[in-house]
Design an enzyme around this catalytic site. Structure first.
Site, short mmCIF file in Angstrom:
data_model
loop_
_atom_site.label_atom_id
_atom_site.label_comp_id
_atom_site.label_asym_id
_atom_site.label_seq_id
_atom_site.Cartn_x
_atom_site.Cartn_y
_atom_site.Cartn_z
N PHE A 129 3.34 10.55 1.18
CA PHE A 129 4.82 10.44 1.14
C PHE A 129 5.28 9.12 1.73
O PHE A 129 6.34 9.04 2.34
CB PHE A 129 5.48 11.58 1.93
CG PHE A 129 4.99 12.95 1.56
CD1 PHE A 129 4.41 13.74 2.54
CD2 PHE A 129 5.09 13.43 0.27
CE1 PHE A 129 3.93 15.01 2.20
CE2 PHE A 129 4.63 14.68 -0.06
CZ PHE A 129 4.04 15.48 0.91
N ALA A 130 4.44 8.08 1.62
CA ALA A 130 4.82 6.82 2.28
C ALA A 130 4.56 5.63 1.37
O ALA A 130 3.65 5.67 0.55
CB ALA A 130 3.99 6.65 3.56
N LYS B 156 5.93 0.93 7.25
CA LYS B 156 5.51 2.14 6.53
C LYS B 156 6.71 3.08 6.46
O LYS B 156 7.16 3.60 7.48
CB LYS B 156 4.34 2.81 7.25
CG LYS B 156 3.77 4.02 6.54
CD LYS B 156 2.47 4.44 7.23
CE LYS B 156 1.89 5.69 6.60
NZ LYS B 156 0.64 6.08 7.28
N ASP C 215 -9.76 11.24 8.04
CA ASP C 215 -9.56 10.71 6.68
C ASP C 215 -10.21 9.35 6.55
O ASP C 215 -9.65 8.43 5.94
CB ASP C 215 -8.04 10.61 6.40
CG ASP C 215 -7.73 10.54 4.91
OD1 ASP C 215 -6.60 10.16 4.56
OD2 ASP C 215 -8.64 10.84 4.12
N GLY D 172 0.83 -1.20 0.00
CA GLY D 172 0.00 0.00 0.00
C GLY D 172 0.86 1.25 0.00
O GLY D 172 2.09 1.16 0.04
N SER D 173 0.19 2.40 -0.01
CA SER D 173 0.95 3.64 0.04
C SER D 173 0.09 4.71 0.72
O SER D 173 -1.10 4.52 0.94
CB SER D 173 1.29 4.08 -1.38
OG SER D 173 0.08 4.30 -2.06
N GLY D 174 0.76 5.80 1.10
CA GLY D 174 0.01 6.88 1.78
C GLY D 174 0.72 8.20 1.51
O GLY D 174 1.53 8.29 0.60
N LYS E 164 -12.24 6.68 5.04
CA LYS E 164 -12.74 6.35 3.70
C LYS E 164 -12.44 4.88 3.47
O LYS E 164 -11.55 4.32 4.16
CB LYS E 164 -12.07 7.23 2.64
CG LYS E 164 -10.55 7.19 2.66
CD LYS E 164 -9.96 8.21 1.70
CE LYS E 164 -8.45 8.21 1.78
NZ LYS E 164 -7.84 9.24 0.94
N ASP F 12 -3.82 4.45 8.66
CA ASP F 12 -3.40 5.77 8.17
C ASP F 12 -3.91 6.94 9.00
O ASP F 12 -4.95 7.53 8.73
CB ASP F 12 -3.82 5.98 6.70
CG ASP F 12 -3.01 7.13 6.10
OD1 ASP F 12 -2.97 7.27 4.88
OD2 ASP F 12 -2.38 7.86 6.89
N VAL G 279 4.19 1.34 1.94
CA VAL G 279 4.04 0.33 2.99
C VAL G 279 4.42 -1.02 2.39
O VAL G 279 3.92 -1.38 1.33
CB VAL G 279 2.60 0.28 3.52
CG1 VAL G 279 2.49 -0.71 4.67
CG2 VAL G 279 2.15 1.66 3.97
N THR H 169 -10.55 37.22 24.56
CA THR H 169 -11.55 37.29 25.62
C THR H 169 -12.94 37.11 25.04
O THR H 169 -13.34 37.85 24.14
CB THR H 169 -11.46 38.69 26.31
OG1 THR H 169 -10.08 38.96 26.49
CG2 THR H 169 -12.18 38.67 27.64
#
Ligand SMILES: Nc1cc2c(nn1)-c1ccccc1CC2
Length: 290
Positions: free
Chosen positions: A23-24, A41, A137, A19-21, A139, A157, A26, A176
Site C-alpha cells: 500500500f505504498a 514512502k 521479508d 519503488g513501491s511496497g 529478499k 521495507d 516511494v 500454565t
C-alpha cells in the site's frame, strides 16, 4: 509517536517514483531548505471498513521498528508526516536500485562478490536480531544498493518486521506450562531463525542466479520447502566452493533451533576469511619490531 503536523509539501519537493511496497509508493524527494535528497514512502491509510490501505497500527509498528535501529546496512528513518489519507515516512535515500536488478544484469556473481554482499546483509540482520527484531521479508527486492557505483547495501521495507518480545508475551498467554499439550508447546513461533532461512535462499540465488525451492506453482514451492527439496545443480554450482555450499546447507535446516544463527554465519569460514599465512607473518613481524 510525534508526527509532524505541517504539510510534507511545505518542506519537501517530491520527485520520481523509485519503488513501491505494501500500500505504498516511494518517491525521491528534496528537502527545500537544505537541498538534501531523501526517499519519501507514502503509505495509504485504511479508511473505514475498506480493504485498501494499511492499518494505522501496522504503520506505527513499522515506524517504531525503524526508530529503534541505526546501522549502516539498514535504511534509516528521518521524519514522519501524518495526513488524512496517508502517512509519509521520510527515509534515507538509497538510489543504487535493488540487489535483485543487479543480480539479473550479472546472471550470477563471483563468490567474492556474493560473500561480500551476504556479509553486509548479515551485519544488518545482526543489528536487527540483537534488538530482537525479525525482518520476515528478506529478499533481493528488499535489499537496495546505496548507489550505482557502490556495492554497499541497505535493508529496506520493515512492513512485515516484528519485535520478538510480542512473541514472548504470546507464549506467556498460552496458559500454565504443565497443562499445555505438546503440539501447543512445540508450535514454532516466528523466530529470528525465520530470517536465516531467507538468507540461505538469497545466497543460493546470488551464487547461481536460480531459486532453490521455486516450483511451477506456489503450492509446489511450499512442498519443495517443507520437503527441503533442493540441490546444488552441477551446471550452476560446478564453480562454487564446498565452503559456500556448506554455508547454505547450514541454513536449510528444518528445525529452527538447529539452523545457523546470524552469529554462526558471521563466523563461518565462507564469510570470515581465515587469516592467510602472510597476514600472520606480517602480524608476528610487527610484534618483533615493537
Ligand atoms: N517497500 C519499500 C520499497 C522501497 C523503499 N522502502 N520500502 C525504499 C526506501 C528507501 C529508499 C528507496 C526505496 C525504494 C524501494
Amino acid at each position: 509517536s510525534v508526527f509532524k503536523l505541517e504539510s510534507f509539501e511545505d518542506n519537501y519537493e517530491a520527485g520520481d517514483d523509485i519503488g513501491s511496497g505494501h500500500f505504498a509508493v516511494v518517491r525521491r524527494c528534496t528537502h527545500r531548505k537544505t537541498g538534501q535528497a531523501f526517499a519519501a514512502k507514502f503509505i495509504r491509510k485504511r479508511r473505514g471498513g475498506g480493504r485498501k490501505g494499511a492499518k494505522m497500527e501496522e504503520i506505527v509498528k513499522e515506524i517504531n521498528i525503524l526508530r529503534c535501529i541505526d546501522h549502516p546496512n539498514v535504511i534509516s528513518l528521518h521524519e514522519v508526516y501524518d495526513t488524512k489519507m496517508e502517512v509519509i515516512l521520510v527515509l534515507e535515500l538509497v538510489s543504487g536500485g535493488e540487489l535483485f536488478e543487479y543480480i539479473s544484469e550479472k546472471e550470477a556473481l563471483s563468490e567474492e562478490e556474493a560473500s561480500s554482499f551476504i556479509k553486509q546483509i548479515l551485519e544488518g540482520v545482526k543489528h536487527l536480531h540483537d534488538n530482537k527484531i525479525v525482518h520476515l521479508d528478506l529478499k533481493p527486492e528488499n535489499i537496495m544498493l546505496l548507489n550505482h557505483n557502490s556495492t554497499n547495501i541497505k535493508l529496506i521495507d520493515f512492513g512485515l518486521a516484528r519485535r520478538l518480545t510480542d512473541q514472548e508475551d504470546m507464549r506467556a498467554m498460552m496458559g500454565t506450562a504443565e497443562f499445555i499439550a505438546p503440539e501447543v508447546v512445540s508450535y514454532e513461533p516466528l523466530s529470528l531463525a525465520t530470517d536465516m532461512w531467507s538468507i540461505g535462499v538469497i545466497t543460493y540465488i546470488l551464487l547461481s542466479g536460480s531459486s532453490p525451492f521455486l516450483g511451477d506453482s506456489q503450492q509446489e514451492t511450499y512442498h519443495n520447502i517443507t520437503a527441503l527439496n533442493y540441490e546444488f545443480d552441477h551446471d550452476l554450482f560446478h564453480n562454487t566452493s564446498e565452503l559456500a555450499q556448506d554455508f547454505i546447507d547450514k541454513l536449510f535446516i528444518r528445525n529452527p533451533r538447529k539452523r545457523s544463527t546470524v552469529h554462526d554465519c558471521l563466523n563461518h569460514p565462507w564469510i570470515k576469511p581465515v587469516e592467510d599465512k602472510e597476514a600472520i607473518a606480517r602480524r608476528s613481524a610487527m610484534i618483533n619490531i615493537d
